[in-house]
Design an enzyme around this catalytic site. Structure first.
Site, PDB file in Angstrom:
ATOM      1  N   ASP A  45       0.833  -1.196   0.000  1.00 37.87           N
ATOM      2  CA  ASP A  45       0.000   0.000   0.000  1.00 37.87           C
ATOM      3  C   ASP A  45       0.869   1.248   0.000  1.00 37.87           C
ATOM      4  OD1 ASP A  45      -2.253   1.830   0.662  1.00 37.87           O
ATOM      5  OD2 ASP A  45      -3.329  -0.028   1.008  1.00 37.87           O
TER       6      ASP A  45
ATOM      7  N   HIS B 209      -4.006   6.126   3.039  1.00 40.94           N
ATOM      8  CA  HIS B 209      -4.627   4.876   2.590  1.00 40.94           C
ATOM      9  C   HIS B 209      -3.996   3.640   3.249  1.00 40.94           C
ATOM     10  CE1 HIS B 209      -5.629   1.789  -0.515  1.00 40.94           C
ATOM     11  NE2 HIS B 209      -6.678   2.541  -0.751  1.00 40.94           N
TER      12      HIS B 209
ATOM     13  N   SER C 211     -11.074  -0.770  -1.353  1.00 35.97           N
ATOM     14  CA  SER C 211      -9.821  -0.703  -0.586  1.00 35.97           C
ATOM     15  C   SER C 211     -10.067  -0.974   0.886  1.00 35.97           C
ATOM     16  CB  SER C 211      -9.212   0.695  -0.687  1.00 35.97           C
ATOM     17  OG  SER C 211      -8.516   0.848  -1.875  1.00 35.97           O
TER      18      SER C 211
END
Ligand SMILES: *[C@@H]1O[C@H](CO)[C@@H](O)[C@H](O)[C@H]1NC(C)=O
Ligand SMILES: *[C@@H]1O[C@H](CO)[C@@H](O)[C@H](O)[C@H]1NC(C)=O
Ligand SMILES: *[C@@H]1O[C@H](CO)[C@@H](O)[C@H](O)[C@H]1NC(C)=O
Ligand SMILES: *[C@@H]1O[C@H](CO)[C@@H](O)[C@H](O)[C@H]1NC(C)=O
Ligand SMILES: *[C@@H]1O[C@H](CO)[C@@H](O)[C@H](O)[C@H]1NC(C)=O
Length: 727
Positions: A139, A194, A519
């Site tokens: 990520d 994220h 996600s």
């Protein structure tokens, strides 16, 4: 707004590149390519010197070392290099090469407002066993100081952990984050948010009273709070992820010894396995006993938009949870209108003027159309007031107009709200009209935008509008997505280097943030897969995948679409998944046989698998459907009669002596039989096979759905059956 324009430009630029590299319009500048060479040979072999010698053969006059960007040599074989088309052609012909293809930018599968507008920015626990589980998260890195990643009470790193902490600038690991590597920027620190969000959703610690400025307050935690995390940073702060870096991360994660891989990244279309880096990396992970969990994608829900299609991965759709964010506005006449928003600002009981117009009708700087949707604002008319935006182009031109807040006409009521950078909410078209006429008719229109609140949503779970849909057009026999999990307005850890709304003028930072996307659903399932591993340490990746799929709760589909193409087997149920009763296992050899039957060149399959005689003499496309997948899916021609047989084998992992009976969810359009209809097991791990036959007669184009249920009265083992009739 410059930011929007540049993003639009970016998107079209990427398309143009893809187009160019396909048609080779005479441009022969070096571009980053991936040279994929399959498994590492078992014999003594130096991948690095082989890669260099291959490069030297195509860089006759020049030093090739500067052009070699990554060497894949720990878990599989290959490299990434800057190559011209001419050099690419030469390397493709070399011995040992499976495929050569351009590296490209993949996207994080998070939705915020911009993505929806096409402006993509790119229970019962055994702590000791759980703390031996390592989730590898590919990520944007992690924020190491987050409370979710504290290591209080954690013992030393698991004995069989072979990874390292190579976190780069200002990054230290601890006994929670036990591994870190970066392939972009100079640190594994998360400069996007994220990666911290996904990693903490999968395996974050318990953090009490976590919230976004008081919203969604509660205990934040991952699926396996006692497990360890290894962060592989493959995407930068702006959210761009290079596929050659992703392949490096797989190469390392597998060799480091992670237990599960979670990757919330993908493209927006379906690609051949030999040119899809996530399919390649996850294949070698599977061969090494590691399950890869991948987000299905966040395309506007058109058919076949799911990008995660290889059978050895678990592909996750996103659905709602029973908590919904609403927001209210109180008008000067005390009327209250309710809309949606994640608005953490409070105006403290004070009503502010509503701007009657956003620009002067004859303004050259800011046309009426642009001002109506708050793309630009006339500061003299709106400063310190609430603006009304008859459409969404952003929350309001804050810097140009300095409004105190904005109220926006909802562009899609089924789309989830996102964190607003100023007091703001969306109103339905109807309520927006009510507000407009109040503003028109009142001399001094005023309103107070309240802080958001949460309500219970009795309709959850339903699949999110942005979650990418099947079918899998590459291999129609493999249902995709596989499963659905929570992915709407999820609270989890965040990076303190960016604002929660991701707007430039939002100067806040927050430890926890609320975001949506496949996600977010992906690490939920990665956490559940890790949880299963603590009960069944020796289960294969396919066994864990089967347990998660066959125990899923059925979901309701909407009227206008094929539900299974939205949610796969259904809504994930971690508690039932621990005791699935039966599993549909798939070995490495089974996957290899499938690649042969799909028509992959046997020499390439040999390179990929590292095994001799991978493909037998009889290669039969129709046998692909016999891969022991925990769902049954097939394409048939319209207006013809068909009889399709699926062979499956189940393994008893429940009670030693048990009897399972088959039942079929009836669908009048097709006839389904199962032979035998009863499976009597005498012992644990015993395998039994059955044949399921689907017959149909001259059906028009449509998708026909049914399901198979094996039940022993306690455990229910359910598989969707999908017959896609087309011409
Ligand atoms: C060697 O490098 C030069 C300068 O970068 C370039 O012009 C030339 O085409 C290269 N030659 C080969 C064979 O790659
Ligand atoms: C490391 O990063 C943290 C968080 O941004 C910051 O507070 C700290 O000052 C940095 N330390 C160094 C040495 O740069
Ligand atoms: C309010 O006024 C604007 C501009 O004067 C007009 O375009 C709009 O139709 C009016 N809306 C309502 C609901 O009265
Ligand atoms: C494959 O066959 C070659 C030649 O017969 C042999 O040397 C090699 O050991 C075999 N490899 C495997 C993995 O069986
Ligand atoms: C299938 O049959 C129907 C009804 O006879 C007809 O309208 C349709 O065009 C046929 N479709 C194809 C693809 O042949």
């Amino acid at each position: 707004m410059v930011r929007h324009l540049s993003l639009v430009f970016c998107v079209s630029f990427i398309l143009a590149c893809t187009f160019l590299s396909k048609c080779d319009a005479g441009d022969d500048n070096p571009k980053l390519h991936i040279v994929y060479m399959g498994s590492l040979p078992k014999t003594p072999y130096s991948p690095s010197s082989h890669h260099l010698s291959m490069m030297q053969q195509v860089f006759v006059e020049n030093d090739s070392t500067n052009f070699l960007i990554h060497s894949y040599k720990r878990s599989f074989n290959g490299f990434a290099a800057m190559l011209t088309n001419h050099q690419k052609e030469k390397i493709s012909q070399m011995e040992g090469v499976v495929s050569v293809f351009p590296s490209k930018n993949l996207q994080l599968h998070t939705t915020r407002s911009w993505d929806f507008l096409g402006l993509s920015k790119s229970v019962k626990r055994n702590r000791a066993i759980e703390s031996d589980v390592v989730i590898g998260v590919l990520d944007t890195g992690v924020w190491p100081e987050s409370d979710s990643f504290k290591d209080e009470g954690f013992g030393p790193v698991p004995k069989n952990w072979k990874g390292s902490c190579v976190g780069g600038k200002n990054f230290t690991c601890n006994n929670k984050i036990i591994g870190a590597r970066y392939y972009i920027e100079d640190t594994a620190r998360d400069l996007n948010g994220h990666g911290s969000h996904t990693a903490s959703t999968a395996a974050g610690n318990y953090v009490h009273r976590a919230s976004l400025f008081g919203l969604a307050k509660g205990t934040a935690r991952g699926g396996v709070p006692f497990a360890r995390i290894a962060a592989y940073k493959v995407c930068g702060g702006l959210g761009l992820c290079d596929s050659s870096a992703i392949l490096s991360a797989f190469d390392d994660a597998i060799a480091d010894g992670v237990s599960i891989i979670s990757i919330s990244i993908g493209s927006s279309y379906q690609e051949n396995f030999e040119e899809d880096t996530i399919a390649i990396g996850s294949f070698h992970a599977m061969a090494g006993g590691i399950l890869t969990v991948n987000s299905a994608g966040n395309s506007v829900p058109s058919p076949a938009s799911v990008s995660s299609v290889s059978p050895w991965m678990l592909s996750v759709a996103a659905s709602t949870i029973d908590r919904r964010f609403i927001d209210k506005v109180v008008l000067g006449n005390e009327k209250i209108l309710t809309g949606k928003s994640i608005n953490s600002f409070s105006l403290n009981g004070k009503k502010f003027l509503i701007a009657k117009k956003n620009s002067e009708p004859d303004s050259e700087k800011c046309s009426k159309d642009s001002a109506d949707i708050c793309e630009c604002l006339d500061r003299s008319l709106v400063e310190g007031k609430i603006v009304l935006c008859n459409g969404f182009s952003g929350y309001a031109d804050y810097e140009g107009g300095k409004p105190i807040g904005s109220i926006i006409k909802d562009f899609s009521e089924s789309y989830p709200p996102f964190v607003s950078p100023l007091p703001s909410l969306f109103l339905s078209a109807n309520d927006y009209d009510i507000l407009r006429s109040y503003t028109n008719s009142s001399k001094i229109p005023k309103a107070e935008i309240l802080k958001s609140e949460t309500i219970k949503d009795p309709n959850a779970p339903i699949v999110a509008i942005f979650s990418s849909r099947g079918p899998n057009t590459l291999v129609p026999e493999i249902m995709k997505p596989d499963i659905s999990a929570p992915g709407v307005d999820i609270l989890a850890s965040f990076s303190q280097a960016v604002s929660p709304s991701d707007d430039g003028y939002d100067k806040r930072s927050t430890k926890y943030n609320i975001i949506s996307g496949t996600s977010m659903s992906c690490p939920h399932v990665a956490g559940i897969a890790a949880y299963l591993k603590t009960f069944h340490f020796d289960w294969s990746p396919s066994a864990i995948k089967s347990a998660i799929m066959t125990s899923a709760n059925p979901m309701k589909g909407s009227k206008d679409e094929v539900g299974e193409y939205a949610y796969g087997s259904g809504h994930v149920n971690p508690i039932s998944a621990v005791h699935p009763g039966l599993i549909y296992d798939i070995s490495l050899d089974d996957y290899i046989k499938m690649l042969c039957n799909l028509g992959y060149d046997s020499k390439k399959v040999k390179l990929i698998s590292g095994k001799n005689n991978s493909c037998s003499n009889t290669i039969d496309r129709s046998l692909v459907r016999d891969l022991n997948y925990p769902a049954l899916s097939i394409d048939v021609k319209s207006n013809t009669s068909f009889t399709i047989k699926f062979e499956r084998t189940v393994t008893n992992v429940g009670i030693g002596k048990s009897i399972y009976k088959a039942s079929i969810l009836p669908n009048p359009k097709i006839k389904i039989t199962v032979v035998p209809e009863t499976l009597s097991f005498k012992s644990l791990y015993e395998k039994q096979s059955f044949v399921l036959t689907v017959t149909g007669n001259e059906l028009p184009t449509q998708t026909v759905i049914s399901s198979l249920l094996w039940s022993n009265g306690i455990q229910n083992v359910r598989s969707p059956i999908i017959v896609n009739v087309s011409n």
